[in-house]
Design an enzyme around this catalytic site. Structure first.
Site, PDB file in Angstrom:
ATOM      1  N   GLU A 236       0.750  -1.280   0.018  1.00  0.00           N
ATOM      2  CA  GLU A 236       0.010   0.177  -0.010  1.00  0.00           C
ATOM      3  C   GLU A 236       0.777   1.218  -0.175  1.00  0.00           C
ATOM      4  OE1 GLU A 236      -4.230  -1.674   2.219  1.00  0.00           O
ATOM      5  OE2 GLU A 236      -2.692  -0.607   3.450  1.00  0.00           O
TER       6      GLU A 236
ATOM      7  N   GLU B 183      -5.991  -8.441  -0.720  1.00  0.00           N
ATOM      8  CA  GLU B 183      -6.651  -8.038   0.536  1.00  0.00           C
ATOM      9  C   GLU B 183      -8.157  -7.664   0.221  1.00  0.00           C
ATOM     10  OE1 GLU B 183      -5.112  -5.459   3.248  1.00  0.00           O
ATOM     11  OE2 GLU B 183      -2.725  -5.957   2.742  1.00  0.00           O
TER      12      GLU B 183
END
Length: 497
Positions: free
Chosen positions: A183, A389
């Site tokens: 991320e 995710e």
């Protein structure tokens, strides 16, 4: 009409949230070791006037649950068997940089750390699970921040290359799928965890733990991370021709919708998408630094120091695939300030979404948003996409008979898989679906055990108590059935609705 035959089904965790043993076998602290969740206002570090540097300053009485995690460090063999029991054909975790190079700047790696991951990766392979390894999941060694200023310092590129080369050479032929920085597009919103950026020279106020980080520091970190990502791709291709390197983004921000058709809101939503997401995916996937980024540099006098060689690396060594997390969508309306947390951007409440995760988190649930993200990314980059995710955290406790019925979790999973399947029918190349996290772990955002994502319950609580015993939830068997049928049971269900 089915999911692809080689579809990767599994789950994902992170070393800093599950392993524990944060100072064992030579490991030194990483940046998330000095926080109670990355949603903390300040990291627990202090300014040392004598050394003119920051140093770790853990506070007595605070429960740093991540330091012990769920003891995955000692229990990974049994935990991985539980994962295989659901039929996983792949499993994502991270390698803690500080286990391999404890301070990050050593010349030689720490053999004890490498041996630990030798055994873990071999266990996955023995169980028939493809390892998906994140090289840095908010786990930059703290020393690289306090000594060098984090990723705003180009020296970290060389330290990173040494680390990457070590991993590629050690696990050649064993690990096919590598993710670089988890991320990483959170850099502008949360530079401490995404870029380990904290200016340590001449802080504004010695009592202020955020120091004097400037916009130029962030953008310098941005450029250095882009170069490091390209260097990783280059190294992988030279060392292991079968390895695939992907970048990893939080993609919830891609599903930022204009609140209405006001052109200002349409443009504002696009701008939000750009500076929460595309500003990183464009260089990593297309090899270009976008014009809208360069405009910011020019108008705010914050252009980083760059080299022709670095820019050429970014152009020549783009990623093999794009991986991402998706949890929720958001809206943009002019005059409303968008905030963010680990789930993504937070805008004005969307009146067309009726569901949200239960209190106290209340993340809006938008399964159609994942189809939007998949199509948007694929139209833009034409690269394989990997959902690494997606999941829902619930406040759960065992029933009197020791069971947990979590139908809400499976409803969430099935609804998202429905729109992933729709994206596949749209022609999107989707590599796989990894649920976050298949076993209860410490929450990244809040640093607590109360927010439980798992198909497997772990007996540990926010005060640090608990036996760490594992218990299978009802969702375990339902996810197992989805994997066993390669999603055919869901496709039949959808067809009959």
């Amino acid at each position: 009409m089915s999911f692809p035959k080689n579809f990767l089904w599994g789950g994902a965790v992170a070393a800093n949230q599950c392993e524990g043993e944060w100072l064992t076998d030579g490991k030194q602290p990483n940046v998330t070791d000095v926080m109670i969740g990355i949603g903390s206002k300040y990291p627990d570090i202090k300014w040392n006037e004598k050394t003119r540097k920051y140093e770790m300053a853990l506070q007595e009485g605070k429960a740093y649950l991540s330091h012990d995690g769920i003891d995955f460090y000692h229990r990974y063999k049994d935990d991985l068997k539980l994962m295989k029991g659901m039929g996983f054909n792949c499993f994502r975790t991270s390698i803690a940089w500080g286990r391999i190079f404890p301070n990050g700047d050593e010349i030689e790696p720490n053999e004890a750390g490498l041996k630990f991951y030798d055994d873990m990766i071999d266990t996955m392979l023995e169980l028939g699970m493809e390892p998906v390894i994140t090289m840095s999941h908010y786990e930059t060694p703290l020393h690289l921040l306090t000594e060098y200023g984090g990723w705003s310092n180009p020296k970290l590129i060389e330290f990173w290359k040494r680390y990457a080369r070590t991993l590629f050479e050690r696990y050649k032929g064993k690990v096919k799928y590598w993710l670089t920085f988890n991320e990483v597009n959170n850099l502008l919103k949360n530079p401490f965890v995404a870029g380990s950026i904290l200016t340590i020279d001449d802080p504004k106020d010695p009592s202020d733990p955020i120091g004097s980080t400037t916009e130029k520091d962030k953008w310098q970190g941005y450029y250095n991370l882009l170069v490091a990502n390209a260097e990783t791709v280059k190294l992988a291709r030279s060392i292991d021709k079968d390895a695939k390197v992907g970048s990893m983004m939080t993609a919830s921000s891609v599903a930022t919708y204009p609140y209405n058709c006001d052109p200002d809101n349409v443009m504002g939503a696009l701008t939000a998408q750009r500076f929460a997401n595309f500003y990183f995916t464009d260089p990593n996937c297309l090899g270009i630094i976008p014009g809208y980024v360069k405009r910011v540099w020019k108008e705010h006098d914050c252009e980083p120091e760059m080299s022709a060689e670095g820019l050429q690396l970014i152009k020549d060594y783009t990623v093999d695939f794009l991986s991402f997390s998706y949890y929720r969508s958001s809206t943009f309306e002019k005059g409303v300030t968008n905030s963010s947390d680990t789930g993504g951007l937070i805008g004005k409440e969307n009146p067309y979404l009726t569901g949200c995760s239960p209190e106290p988190w209340c993340w809006p649930i938008d399964p159609k948003g994942i189809r939007y993200v998949l199509n948007t990314y694929y139209d833009r980059y034409h690269l394989p996409l990997f959902i690494v995710e997606n999941g829902i955290g619930l406040d759960e406790n065992l029933n009197e008979d020791g069971t947990i019925e979590d139908d809400f979790r499976m409803e969430y999973v099935e609804d998202h898989l429905k729109y992933i399947h729709e994206a596949i029918l749209d022609g999107v190349d989707v590599m796989g679906y990894l649920y976050w996290g298949p076993i209860d772990i410490v929450s990244a955002g809040t640093g607590e055990m109360r927010k439980r994502y798992g198909f497997v319950y772990v007996d540990r609580f926010n005060d640090g108590s608990g036996t760490l015993e594992r218990k299978i939830k009802q969702s375990y068997y339902k996810y197992k059935e989805i994997i066993e049928t390669n999603g055919e049971n869901l496709i039949s269900k959808w067809a009959s609705e």
